[in-house]
Motif scaffolding. Structure first.
Motif, short mmCIF file in Angstrom:
data_model
loop_
_atom_site.label_atom_id
_atom_site.label_comp_id
_atom_site.label_asym_id
_atom_site.label_seq_id
_atom_site.Cartn_x
_atom_site.Cartn_y
_atom_site.Cartn_z
N LEU A 184 -7.59 5.99 -7.04
CA LEU A 184 -7.24 4.84 -6.18
C LEU A 184 -6.90 3.81 -7.42
N ILE A 185 -5.64 3.50 -7.33
CA ILE A 185 -5.18 2.59 -8.26
C ILE A 185 -4.80 1.11 -7.67
N ILE A 186 -5.25 -0.03 -8.36
CA ILE A 186 -5.07 -1.21 -8.04
C ILE A 186 -4.12 -1.89 -9.29
N ALA A 187 -2.96 -1.96 -9.14
CA ALA A 187 -2.12 -2.72 -10.06
C ALA A 187 -1.75 -4.04 -9.69
N ALA A 188 -1.62 -4.98 -10.77
CA ALA A 188 -1.10 -6.24 -10.65
C ALA A 188 0.32 -6.51 -11.05
N LYS A 189 0.94 -7.30 -10.52
CA LYS A 189 2.27 -7.60 -10.76
C LYS A 189 2.34 -8.49 -11.88
N ASP A 190 1.64 -9.52 -12.05
CA ASP A 190 1.69 -10.23 -13.08
C ASP A 190 1.03 -9.88 -14.25
N GLY A 191 1.15 -10.11 -15.39
CA GLY A 191 0.68 -10.04 -16.66
C GLY A 191 -0.61 -10.88 -17.22
N ASN A 192 -1.13 -11.33 -15.99
CA ASN A 192 -2.27 -12.41 -16.42
C ASN A 192 -3.61 -11.55 -16.37
N GLY A 193 -3.63 -10.51 -16.62
CA GLY A 193 -5.07 -9.74 -16.57
C GLY A 193 -5.31 -8.75 -15.83
N ASP A 194 -6.54 -7.99 -16.03
CA ASP A 194 -6.81 -6.87 -15.11
C ASP A 194 -6.99 -7.68 -13.74
N ILE A 212 -1.58 -1.10 -4.07
CA ILE A 212 -2.44 -0.18 -3.98
C ILE A 212 -1.97 1.27 -4.29
N ILE A 213 -2.36 2.33 -4.89
CA ILE A 213 -1.68 3.70 -4.83
C ILE A 213 -2.75 4.66 -4.76
N GLY A 214 -2.66 5.38 -3.72
CA GLY A 214 -3.68 6.60 -3.75
C GLY A 214 -3.08 7.99 -3.86
N GLY A 215 -3.72 8.68 -4.96
CA GLY A 215 -2.94 9.86 -5.46
C GLY A 215 -4.01 10.70 -6.13
N LYS A 216 -3.28 11.95 -6.57
CA LYS A 216 -3.91 13.05 -7.08
C LYS A 216 -4.07 13.18 -8.48
N VAL A 273 0.75 -1.06 0.06
CA VAL A 273 -0.18 0.13 0.06
C VAL A 273 0.82 1.27 0.04
N VAL A 274 0.73 1.97 -0.72
CA VAL A 274 1.32 3.29 -1.12
C VAL A 274 0.24 4.50 -1.06
N ASN A 275 -0.38 4.82 0.20
CA ASN A 275 -1.43 5.69 0.21
C ASN A 275 -0.82 7.15 0.33
N THR A 276 -0.98 8.08 -0.45
CA THR A 276 -0.41 9.42 -0.38
C THR A 276 1.09 9.45 -0.59
N LYS A 277 1.76 8.33 -0.68
CA LYS A 277 3.40 8.50 -0.55
C LYS A 277 4.04 8.62 -2.06
N LEU A 278 3.47 8.45 -3.01
CA LEU A 278 4.13 8.25 -4.04
C LEU A 278 4.69 9.60 -4.57
N GLU A 279 3.87 10.68 -4.45
CA GLU A 279 4.18 12.00 -4.86
C GLU A 279 5.25 12.68 -3.81
N LEU A 280 5.29 11.99 -2.68
CA LEU A 280 6.36 12.65 -1.67
C LEU A 280 7.83 11.85 -1.90
N VAL A 281 7.83 10.78 -2.72
CA VAL A 281 8.94 9.96 -2.64
C VAL A 281 10.17 10.87 -3.41
N GLY A 282 11.14 11.02 -2.80
CA GLY A 282 12.40 11.61 -3.24
C GLY A 282 12.27 13.14 -3.25
N GLU A 283 11.34 13.81 -2.37
CA GLU A 283 11.26 15.21 -2.11
C GLU A 283 12.52 15.81 -1.45
N GLY A 284 13.23 15.01 -1.04
CA GLY A 284 14.57 15.88 -0.45
C GLY A 284 15.60 15.81 -1.40
N ARG A 285 15.51 15.00 -2.45
CA ARG A 285 16.63 14.84 -3.42
C ARG A 285 16.83 16.28 -4.23
#
Length: 696
Positions: free
Chosen positions: A356-366, A218-222, A179-191
């Motif tokens: 709200l994004i639900i992403a699958a690791k495998d290439g076996n479908g939606d 799971i990703i939550g983002g704007k 789960v990455v809820n709100t975190k993706l857009e913050l990743v690396g902000e200090g770099r």
């Protein structure tokens, strides 16, 4: 109180050196990479892969932790965060942030990872659902708060890791859910010298590697182009920065922004967000070939609905919100009507505010189609009737933990299946089966109504799921509230008397062999938030005792949202049997019906802009006025009483007691309507002399 797991071998199996991706060895209060020799301290049982303090001051951190240990985590949150804003407070407390869990259907032995766990809200929800949870947070005070929170909730299956998102010490093929809820857009902000997108790709690839085959992210983002961001500023504090290219925004924001986070990274636009296409491209490049996008309505931190961004589900959702009786001004409805038109044209998905994004690791479908929940529900249909390309829409998310998933065929407007889910122990599936059986036998009875057909139920992890057919026709709420104000009275005079007759039939069906729980005694007491004189309080208590002893049964939530009108067959359909109850006044369902229709009343004078004030004006006009709406309500109540066995009942006392029960019901559901109903009780008692059925 249970203790948290210490650093054990099973704990270490999920971790590895963030520098060379090799296993770790536990020494004396430290972890050591068995290849490169890098070391990290273990403090109070928590491996520490970072040494930052975050943006929480030392004083605030010490005060928060001290209060958490003394008074409990909820009291500490109330004291420290409620005064700083309702959103931040609710984000820290309400597990509604993890409302997407029913869509996934994790196994009992699943292992989950919560990155950027903050105050532990999602970690808390996961800990009650899966076998193990790894909670990763860079701010030590927040991590310690979450540990205290888990201890006070007797949850001992959470492992804590202090670390930065850019250097995650995660082993390969470990987690079923990340789960990455709100975190993706913050990743690396200090770099200061790296492209944010390159940091995001590297971060997501690390997560993809840590997921097991079949694992879900799971990703939550704007949304970069969300309509709310077009009207204001983004996280940089500079208006319309999100509309500029990343390179231009990086040049402009350091010079125009006074936002404190710009100081962390004056060179690069540190919070880089994406549109739906941008997220898909980013995920594909990071090893996630399939992703399902949902509109997190109204926001991903506290959604009341998760809607597929496909054209038909979006249009269906907007249409339902137009019919919501709790809507505000008429102007608000016009805005939703515009959204509906955009949704039907397939344009709304480009401007929704948050994903709200639900992403699958495998290439076996939606992942939305391969969800165990959707597959299990679809299998209950006959083979020839199964949905070939299912789209799920999670609606009616409540803080009490109940959710409803509407399943339809891709590019179809019509709902094919209704999946209800809740924590184990609900009585609704059994009640619906009994009611459906009894209704099917009562073909020749008057006041006949229809109910959805139960198809079956199943259990996944700690949640129960019941599958049923949808109701036919349109909800009474949609028929009334989507009509021009001048036509609504006609619906009240024609449609609602039919619904009131159906309420009589509901009581008879429930009295015939259907097992119904008795009303909670506390629901019959006047809420503490309500101020009433002693005389009124006394006869409310007497009336409550009378009907509790009589054992009268009711649907419990007989509102216009739960009643459907099938025009072709001229039949009433009734849904949502989760609130059936025994020991209420005989007119309880009829009064609930009329109360739910109050928001449709068009006031003769200019409506107040304040929603609460307008609701009170409508309530007084509907039950204490002299207009056509009040007269129609009086006629329905008189007719309903005449059809009952209890013909000597006092409608006024029934009305006031029903308001009390509704208020307590809403308090139990943690609904915002609870306080509003307390105010309506006070208004009713003050205006008794004007009640439409006074003396009846």
């Amino acid at each position: 109180m249970l203790t948290q797991p210490l650093v054990s071998q099973s704990f270490l199996d999920a971790l590895e050196c963030p520098q060379c991706s090799v296993g770790l060895h536990l020494g004396n209060d430290e972890l050591e990479c068995i290849q490169c020799g890098a070391r990290w301290p273990v403090i109070d049982g928590i491996p520490c892969f970072s040494n930052g303090d975050g943006d929480l001051s030392q004083t605030d951190a010490e005060s928060l932790l001290l209060d958490t240990a003394r008074y409990g985590w909820q009291a500490a949150i109330e004291d420290h965060l409620a005064r700083n804003g309702q959103m931040r407070h609710s984000m820290a407390i309400r597990q509604q942030r993890a409302a997407w869990l029913p869509l996934i259907g994790l196994r009992d032995d699943a292992i989950a990872l919560d990155i950027g766990s903050g105050y532990g809200t999602i970690t808390h929800a996961l800990a009650t659902t899966v076998h193990k949870v790894y909670s990763v947070e860079a701010v030590p005070a927040l991590l310690e708060f979450t540990r205290l929170r888990m201890q006070q909730e007797d949850l001992a299956n959470v492992y804590f890791v202090r670390g930065e998102a850019t250097e995650l010490p995660l082993a390969e093929n470990v987690f079923d859910l990340v789960v990455v809820n709100t975190k993706l857009e913050l990743v690396g902000e200090g770099r200061t010298k790296e492209d944010p997108r390159e940091i995001h790709v590297r971060f997501l690839r690390r997560l993809q590697r840590s997921l097991k085959p079949g694992g879900v992210l799971i990703i939550g983002g704007k949304n970069r182009f969300g309509h709310q961001r077009l009207r204001g500023t983004d996280h940089s504090g500079v208006p319309l920065t999100n509309l500029r290219s990343p390179s231009i925004a990086s040049l402009v924001s350091p010079h125009q922004s006074t936002h404190y986070r710009t100081e962390l990274n004056p060179i690069i636009q540190h919070r880089h967000t994406y549109c739906e296409y941008g997220y898909k491209k980013l995920l594909l490049e990071s090893g996630f070939p399939f992703a399902t996008f949902y509109w997190a309505y109204p926001r991903y931190n506290r959604p009341s609905a998760l809607v597929s961004t496909e054209r038909q589900p979006l249009a269906a959702h907007v249409l339902r919100t137009i019919s919501d009786p709790s809507l505000g001004s008429r102007a608000g409805r016009w805005g939703r009507l515009l959204k509906f038109k955009l949704a039907r044209l397939g344009l709304l998905r480009f401007f929704i505010a948050e994903f709200l994004i639900i992403a699958a690791k495998d290439g076996n479908g939606d992942p939305s189609q391969n969800s165990k929940v959707i597959q299990s529900a679809n299998s209950l249909l006959p083979k020839e009737s199964r949905i070939t390309n299912p789209v799920g829409y999670l609606c009616s998310i409540t803080e009490a933990g109940k959710s409803v998933i509407l399943l339809s065929e891709h590019n179809e407007f019509r709902t094919r299946l209704v999946i209800k889910t809740w924590a184990r122990g609900s009585t609704e599936p059994g009640t619906l089966v009994q009611v459906h059986s009894r209704v099917s036998e009562a073909e020749a009875e008057t006041d006949r109504f229809m109910v959805p057909a139960p198809l079956g139920s199943f259990t996944l992890n700690s949640r129960s799921y019941a599958v049923e057919t949808p109701a036919e026709g349109k909800s009474i709420a949609a028929l009334i509230l989507n009509s021009p104000p001048r036509k609504r009275l006609r619906f009240l005079e024609v449609q609602l008397p039919m619904c009131a007759r159906a309420a009589m039939g509901v009581s008879r069906v429930l009295s015939a062999t259907v097992a119904v729980p008795g009303i909670d005694s506390t629901w019959l007491t006047i809420p503490d938030q309500t101020l009433l004189d002693r005389q009124i309080a006394s006869y409310i208590n007497m009336e409550a005792s009378r009907w509790k002893a009589q054992g009268v049964r009711a649907h419990g939530d007989f509102s216009i949202e739960n009643i459907f009108w099938e025009a072709s067959g001229r039949r009433i359909w009734i849904i949502d049997w989760a609130h059936v109850i025994e020991g209420v006044p005989p007119l309880y369902d009829v009064i609930t019906l009329l109360l739910s229709a109050v928001p449709a009343l068009a006031l003769e004078h200019r409506e107040a802009n304040n929603h609460d004030v307008r609701s009170e004006q409508q309530f007084l006009a509907a039950f204490f006025g002299a207009g056509a709406w009040a007269k129609a309500n009086a006629k329905i109540l008189h007719t309903a009483r005449a059809r009952m066995e209890h013909t000597n009942l006092d409608i006024w006392k029934q009305f006031l007691l029903s308001l009390v029960i509704r208020a307590n019901d809403f308090f139990a559901r943690k609904s915002k309507l609870a306080n509003q109903y307390c105010r309506l009780i006070e208004l009713a008692s003050k205006n008794r002399a004007r009640f439409v059925c006074l003396g009846s």
